[in-house]
Design a protein around this motif. Sequence first.
Motif, PDB file in Angstrom:
ATOM      1  N   SER A  66      46.238  45.544  50.390  1.00 29.38           N
ATOM      2  CA  SER A  66      45.419  46.500  49.901  1.00 29.38           C
ATOM      3  C   SER A  66      46.461  47.526  49.142  1.00 29.38           C
ATOM      4  O   SER A  66      46.112  48.132  48.085  1.00 29.38           O
ATOM      5  CB  SER A  66      44.837  47.436  51.317  1.00 29.38           C
ATOM      6  N   CYS A  67      47.603  47.841  49.733  1.00 29.97           N
ATOM      7  CA  CYS A  67      48.699  48.490  49.030  1.00 29.97           C
ATOM      8  C   CYS A  67      48.999  47.965  47.310  1.00 29.97           C
ATOM      9  O   CYS A  67      49.295  48.803  46.602  1.00 29.97           O
ATOM     10  CB  CYS A  67      49.997  48.630  49.686  1.00 29.97           C
ATOM     11  N   ILE A  68      49.249  46.567  47.479  1.00 30.46           N
ATOM     12  CA  ILE A  68      49.281  46.203  46.161  1.00 30.46           C
ATOM     13  C   ILE A  68      48.092  46.384  45.282  1.00 30.46           C
ATOM     14  O   ILE A  68      48.253  46.718  44.032  1.00 30.46           O
ATOM     15  CB  ILE A  68      49.645  44.601  46.212  1.00 30.46           C
ATOM     16  N   ARG A  69      47.068  46.090  45.778  1.00 35.28           N
ATOM     17  CA  ARG A  69      45.785  46.419  44.894  1.00 35.28           C
ATOM     18  C   ARG A  69      45.760  47.933  44.340  1.00 35.28           C
ATOM     19  O   ARG A  69      45.218  48.263  43.233  1.00 35.28           O
ATOM     20  CB  ARG A  69      44.403  45.951  45.852  1.00 35.28           C
ATOM     21  N   ASP A  70      45.878  48.815  45.377  1.00 40.27           N
ATOM     22  CA  ASP A  70      45.939  49.993  45.240  1.00 40.27           C
ATOM     23  C   ASP A  70      47.028  50.877  44.245  1.00 40.27           C
ATOM     24  O   ASP A  70      46.815  51.603  43.507  1.00 40.27           O
ATOM     25  CB  ASP A  70      45.848  51.066  46.305  1.00 40.27           C
ATOM     26  N   SER A  71      48.058  50.029  44.049  1.00 37.63           N
ATOM     27  CA  SER A  71      49.128  50.332  43.347  1.00 37.63           C
ATOM     28  C   SER A  71      48.832  50.073  41.745  1.00 37.63           C
ATOM     29  O   SER A  71      49.524  50.243  40.859  1.00 37.63           O
ATOM     30  CB  SER A  71      50.478  49.604  43.623  1.00 37.63           C
ATOM     31  N   LYS A  72      47.954  48.931  41.514  1.00 41.01           N
ATOM     32  CA  LYS A  72      47.356  48.941  40.176  1.00 41.01           C
ATOM     33  C   LYS A  72      48.671  47.976  39.422  1.00 41.01           C
ATOM     34  O   LYS A  72      48.475  48.127  38.201  1.00 41.01           O
ATOM     35  CB  LYS A  72      47.198  49.905  39.327  1.00 41.01           C
ATOM     36  N   VAL A  73      49.582  47.318  40.113  1.00 39.40           N
ATOM     37  CA  VAL A  73      50.612  46.715  39.444  1.00 39.40           C
ATOM     38  C   VAL A  73      50.078  45.705  38.345  1.00 39.40           C
ATOM     39  O   VAL A  73      50.777  45.470  37.453  1.00 39.40           O
ATOM     40  CB  VAL A  73      51.533  46.082  40.280  1.00 39.40           C
ATOM     41  N   LYS A  76      48.469  47.011  35.318  1.00 38.34           N
ATOM     42  CA  LYS A  76      49.722  47.719  34.266  1.00 38.34           C
ATOM     43  C   LYS A  76      50.356  46.563  33.576  1.00 38.34           C
ATOM     44  O   LYS A  76      51.334  46.887  32.569  1.00 38.34           O
ATOM     45  CB  LYS A  76      50.696  48.290  34.887  1.00 38.34           C
ATOM     46  N   GLU A 100      54.260  40.439  40.623  1.00 41.82           N
ATOM     47  CA  GLU A 100      53.487  40.152  39.212  1.00 41.82           C
ATOM     48  C   GLU A 100      53.036  38.600  39.002  1.00 41.82           C
ATOM     49  O   GLU A 100      52.043  38.217  38.728  1.00 41.82           O
ATOM     50  CB  GLU A 100      54.147  40.517  37.879  1.00 41.82           C
ATOM     51  N   TYR A 144      45.294  38.087  45.328  1.00 39.09           N
ATOM     52  CA  TYR A 144      45.814  38.956  46.407  1.00 39.09           C
ATOM     53  C   TYR A 144      45.648  38.245  47.745  1.00 39.09           C
ATOM     54  O   TYR A 144      46.339  38.519  48.810  1.00 39.09           O
ATOM     55  CB  TYR A 144      44.897  40.208  46.388  1.00 39.09           C
TER      56      TYR A 144
END
Length: 213
Positions: A66-73, A76, A100, A144
């Motif tokens: 969830s953190c990775i998804r919310d970070s929008k990495v 970008k 990535e 994910y």
Amino acid sequence: MWAYLFVMFFIIAALIGFIIFAYAVTDKGSGRRVPNRAYSDYYLQDYSGWLKERVASDSYWRKIGSCIRDSKVCGKMGRTINGVPETVDMFYNRKLSPIESGCCKPPTECGFTYQNETVWTPSGGVVYNTDCNSWNSDQEQLCYSCNSCKAGVLASLRKSWRKVSVINIIILIILVIVYVIGCAAFRNNRRIDNDEPYGEARMTKSQPSRIQL
């Protein structure tokens, strides 16, 4: 001084314990180089130990994913040159971070066709990697839930923990030097305190007695 050295000793011991722990849980695992690619692929089976079990557990991975998804990495990652999206050859020559590479694209062995950085089309071939079935070009899913994403997080943690360990080793060396100096000062003070009564006694004996008239 005694209390100061006592506290310093436990700080040094705790720091040594953390350094040993950090190296012990990150001693295995790294990315696999891919032919004709600047980036590496990441596989969960290349890692082992406490940290792997912690990251791969469902309860923790839901929070991490969830953190990775919310970070929008992954969002970008897009690049354009003069308004034109980069080609597949340009993408293959990019040095992607572990997250990535593991979370935003399917594993190379899946043989998917590149559309853009986060959109890949299945080729229909038979591949024995479960991540190929987990991949989805939906920007909210991507990879994910893939083991490669978990491995990418482990690789990222391993890299950051090793950097922190180097800093801790430098701090440890400084603390040990300060501790040794403190021990030397403490011993010197004790020696002076032990010598003072003897010195005072010698001075008293050496003073001539006054003759009362």
